[in-house]
Design a protein around this motif. Structure first.
Motif, mmCIF file in Angstrom:
data_model
loop_
_atom_site.group_PDB
_atom_site.id
_atom_site.type_symbol
_atom_site.label_atom_id
_atom_site.label_comp_id
_atom_site.label_asym_id
_atom_site.label_seq_id
_atom_site.Cartn_x
_atom_site.Cartn_y
_atom_site.Cartn_z
ATOM 1 N N ARG A 294 18.106 20.927 -9.622
ATOM 2 C CA ARG A 294 17.932 22.091 -8.809
ATOM 3 C C ARG A 294 17.274 21.929 -7.399
ATOM 4 N NH1 ARG A 294 19.110 27.217 -11.038
ATOM 5 N NH2 ARG A 294 19.669 27.262 -13.272
ATOM 6 N N VAL A 295 16.127 21.117 -7.429
ATOM 7 C CA VAL A 295 15.405 20.918 -6.189
ATOM 8 C C VAL A 295 15.663 19.486 -5.569
ATOM 9 C CG1 VAL A 295 13.388 22.271 -7.300
ATOM 10 C CG2 VAL A 295 13.445 19.741 -7.626
ATOM 11 N N HIS A 296 16.737 18.944 -6.033
ATOM 12 C CA HIS A 296 16.988 17.528 -5.282
ATOM 13 C C HIS A 296 16.394 16.632 -5.239
ATOM 14 C CE1 HIS A 296 20.875 19.886 -4.683
ATOM 15 N NE2 HIS A 296 20.073 20.788 -3.982
ATOM 16 N N LEU A 297 15.156 16.375 -6.279
ATOM 17 C CA LEU A 297 14.156 15.268 -6.188
ATOM 18 C C LEU A 297 14.409 14.370 -7.464
ATOM 19 C CD1 LEU A 297 10.955 17.550 -5.662
ATOM 20 C CD2 LEU A 297 12.138 16.100 -4.212
ATOM 21 N N PRO A 298 13.845 13.284 -7.457
ATOM 22 C CA PRO A 298 13.878 12.281 -8.351
ATOM 23 C C PRO A 298 13.116 12.618 -9.620
ATOM 24 C CG PRO A 298 13.282 11.172 -6.269
ATOM 25 C CD PRO A 298 13.262 12.705 -6.255
ATOM 26 N N ARG A 299 13.716 12.446 -10.698
ATOM 27 C CA ARG A 299 12.917 13.041 -11.906
ATOM 28 C C ARG A 299 11.478 12.842 -11.957
ATOM 29 N NH1 ARG A 299 16.412 12.948 -17.460
ATOM 30 N NH2 ARG A 299 14.205 13.362 -18.249
ATOM 31 N N SER A 300 11.337 11.485 -11.593
ATOM 32 C CA SER A 300 9.667 10.641 -11.564
ATOM 33 C C SER A 300 8.963 11.901 -10.717
ATOM 34 C CB SER A 300 9.643 9.387 -11.196
ATOM 35 O OG SER A 300 10.235 9.441 -10.033
ATOM 36 N N SER A 301 9.286 12.310 -9.439
ATOM 37 C CA SER A 301 8.598 13.010 -8.607
ATOM 38 C C SER A 301 8.434 14.443 -9.124
ATOM 39 C CB SER A 301 9.159 13.006 -7.108
ATOM 40 O OG SER A 301 9.268 11.852 -6.667
ATOM 41 N N THR A 302 9.696 14.954 -9.441
ATOM 42 C CA THR A 302 9.528 16.394 -10.306
ATOM 43 C C THR A 302 8.486 16.516 -11.283
ATOM 44 O OG1 THR A 302 12.088 16.454 -9.791
ATOM 45 C CG2 THR A 302 10.946 18.046 -11.325
ATOM 46 N N HIS A 303 8.634 15.512 -12.341
ATOM 47 C CA HIS A 303 7.578 15.396 -13.406
ATOM 48 C C HIS A 303 6.284 15.398 -12.786
ATOM 49 C CE1 HIS A 303 5.288 13.298 -16.921
ATOM 50 N NE2 HIS A 303 5.948 14.379 -17.460
ATOM 51 N N ARG A 304 5.917 14.397 -11.865
ATOM 52 C CA ARG A 304 4.573 14.400 -11.563
ATOM 53 C C ARG A 304 4.031 15.760 -10.829
ATOM 54 N NH1 ARG A 304 5.387 10.917 -7.875
ATOM 55 N NH2 ARG A 304 5.391 12.201 -6.141
ATOM 56 N N ILE A 305 4.975 16.350 -10.130
ATOM 57 C CA ILE A 305 4.640 17.726 -9.301
ATOM 58 C C ILE A 305 4.466 18.730 -10.364
ATOM 59 C CG2 ILE A 305 5.298 19.544 -7.799
ATOM 60 C CD1 ILE A 305 6.786 17.490 -6.301
ATOM 61 N N SER B 202 9.986 24.515 -3.140
ATOM 62 C CA SER B 202 11.593 24.643 -3.895
ATOM 63 C C SER B 202 11.541 24.216 -5.334
ATOM 64 C CB SER B 202 12.099 23.199 -3.269
ATOM 65 O OG SER B 202 12.168 23.512 -1.904
ATOM 66 N N LEU B 203 10.212 23.981 -5.998
ATOM 67 C CA LEU B 203 10.227 23.627 -7.118
ATOM 68 C C LEU B 203 9.911 24.940 -7.877
ATOM 69 C CD1 LEU B 203 8.604 20.775 -9.091
ATOM 70 C CD2 LEU B 203 8.158 23.118 -10.175
ATOM 71 N N MET C 27 0.894 -1.009 -0.180
ATOM 72 C CA MET C 27 0.211 -0.142 0.026
ATOM 73 C C MET C 27 0.949 1.191 -0.008
ATOM 74 S SD MET C 27 -2.879 1.030 2.497
ATOM 75 C CE MET C 27 -2.011 1.579 3.823
ATOM 76 N N GLN C 28 0.678 2.210 -0.858
ATOM 77 C CA GLN C 28 1.508 3.403 -0.976
ATOM 78 C C GLN C 28 1.160 4.225 0.103
ATOM 79 O OE1 GLN C 28 0.667 5.418 -4.657
ATOM 80 N NE2 GLN C 28 2.467 6.986 -4.160
ATOM 81 N N ILE C 29 2.001 4.797 0.831
ATOM 82 C CA ILE C 29 1.706 5.887 1.828
ATOM 83 C C ILE C 29 1.890 7.164 1.537
ATOM 84 C CG2 ILE C 29 2.566 6.704 3.977
ATOM 85 C CD1 ILE C 29 3.828 4.037 4.599
ATOM 86 N N GLU C 30 0.787 8.116 1.573
ATOM 87 C CA GLU C 30 0.763 9.546 1.272
ATOM 88 C C GLU C 30 1.789 10.159 1.860
ATOM 89 O OE1 GLU C 30 -3.268 11.147 1.486
ATOM 90 O OE2 GLU C 30 -4.174 9.481 0.018
ATOM 91 N N GLU C 31 2.352 11.349 0.892
ATOM 92 C CA GLU C 31 3.118 12.128 1.575
ATOM 93 C C GLU C 31 2.551 13.035 2.476
ATOM 94 O OE1 GLU C 31 7.226 14.427 -0.350
ATOM 95 O OE2 GLU C 31 5.429 13.942 -1.597
ATOM 96 N N ALA C 32 3.258 13.482 3.343
ATOM 97 C CA ALA C 32 2.750 14.399 4.577
ATOM 98 C C ALA C 32 2.395 15.913 3.935
ATOM 99 C CB ALA C 32 3.771 14.761 5.643
ATOM 100 N N PRO C 33 1.442 16.293 4.157
ATOM 101 C CA PRO C 33 1.168 17.815 3.312
ATOM 102 C C PRO C 33 2.311 18.842 3.444
ATOM 103 C CG PRO C 33 -0.733 17.115 4.639
ATOM 104 C CD PRO C 33 0.293 16.057 5.118
ATOM 105 N N THR C 34 2.906 18.990 4.669
ATOM 106 C CA THR C 34 3.954 19.858 4.898
ATOM 107 C C THR C 34 5.089 19.560 4.028
ATOM 108 O OG1 THR C 34 4.646 18.760 6.838
ATOM 109 C CG2 THR C 34 3.271 20.726 7.137
ATOM 110 N N ALA C 35 5.377 18.349 3.933
ATOM 111 C CA ALA C 35 6.554 17.878 2.902
ATOM 112 C C ALA C 35 6.302 18.042 1.488
ATOM 113 C CB ALA C 35 6.828 16.419 3.028
ATOM 114 N N MET C 36 5.009 17.841 1.014
ATOM 115 C CA MET C 36 4.626 18.223 -0.105
ATOM 116 C C MET C 36 4.681 19.745 -0.329
ATOM 117 S SD MET C 36 3.820 17.578 -3.100
ATOM 118 C CE MET C 36 3.663 15.825 -3.340
#
Length: 281
Positions: A35-46, A16-17, A1-10
């Motif tokens: 620049r934002v030190h995130l995986p490309r997949s996460s950056t693309h989704r946001i 940053s993006l 089961m996928q755990i949702e990211e905490a609102p503050t972290a998102m």
């Protein structure tokens, strides 16, 4: 089961993006992720979600800040411009009338005072710069609500009734707002927010896109000595002056100057709520 990211972290990730674009040309996905030190997949989704919301625009393989960011930035500049245009007008109103001038803005279900020129009332924190008052209890709130469609109103709790003249229900508020409209958009509150205090307010311009007034100008003084009709005319004219000055557009017709109101010296008794040991707010 996928755990949702905490609102503050998102929120931190989105912030940053967006900040990665400041002062930069349009950026590609790999550059943004680095620049934002995130995986490309996460950056693309946001980024995809921000594009859908209008915060970011995509042109081929490159991304840039979107029109929504420009719109919000324009709102901030506009409010600053109104603030700068209002100060000399408020100072002149205070000099001519002895009344205290406030510049206020709608903040949720409250009115937030951005600026004040004048010394009276000299007690009560709700009259200070940065203080808030319930929308339904303030003349500035009535002036702004009257310029809005009712479906754009914030939720109003009607929780506080500081005086016997206070608005207590939505029906009372709607009747009061009809009087504001009949008066050409100028609101008059006689002791609804504090005993012994009357306030006259008008919206400064109308936001065409949202269909509501954004900022209000008001004058307040002792109820027993304020000359309401003269102050209504002055506040209405001054609000128009501020809007024209902020927009950089001169008024095309001569200004009609209302009879000057001269306030009698405020006695110590006027800084007290009648029948109470509590000082007027």
């Amino acid at each position: 089961m996928q755990i949702e990211e905490a609102p503050t972290a998102m929120i931190d990730r989105v912030t940053s993006l967006l900040e990665a674009f400041v002062g930069q040309r349009p950026l590609k996905l790999a550059e943004i992720a680095r620049r934002v030190h995130l995986p490309r997949s996460s950056t693309h989704r946001i980024l995809q979600r921000l594009v859908e919301l209008g915060w970011v625009e995509r042109h081929g393989y490159e991304y840039a800040l979107g029109i929504r960011m420009f719109e919000l930035g324009s709102q901030v500049v506009r409010q600053r411009t109104v603030h700068e245009a209002a100060l000399p007008v408020m100072t002149e109103l205070n000099r001519r009338t002895g009344l205290t001038a406030h510049l206020s803005i709608l903040a949720g279900a409250e009115i937030l005072h951005l600026e004040r020129v004048g010394l009276w009332p000299n007690t009560g924190r709700e009259w200070a710069v940065g203080a808030r008052q319930p929308v339904e209890l303030s003349a500035a709130g009535h002036a702004l609500l009257a310029s809005m469609d009712s479906d754009l109103w914030p939720d109003l709790p009607f929780a506080s009734t500081p005086t016997c003249y206070s608005i207590r229900t939505r029906l009372q508020l709607e009747r009061a707002l009809q009087k504001v409209r009949d008066r050409g958009g100028v609101a008059v509150d006689a002791q609804g927010s504090a005993l012994g205090v009357s306030v006259v307010a008008a919206p400064i311009g109308i936001d065409v896109e949202e269909g509501r007034g954004r900022v209000a100008l008001s004058l307040c003084g002792p109820t027993r000595s304020i000359k309401t009709d003269a102050v209504v005319a002055m506040v209405r004219s001054a609000a128009v002056d501020i809007w024209h000055a902020a927009a950089g557009v001169p008024r095309l017709r001569p200004r009609v100057v209302a009879p000057m109101y001269v306030r009698p010296a405020v006695s110590a008794a006027e800084t007290q709520i009648p029948g109470s040991n509590v000082q007027s707010r």
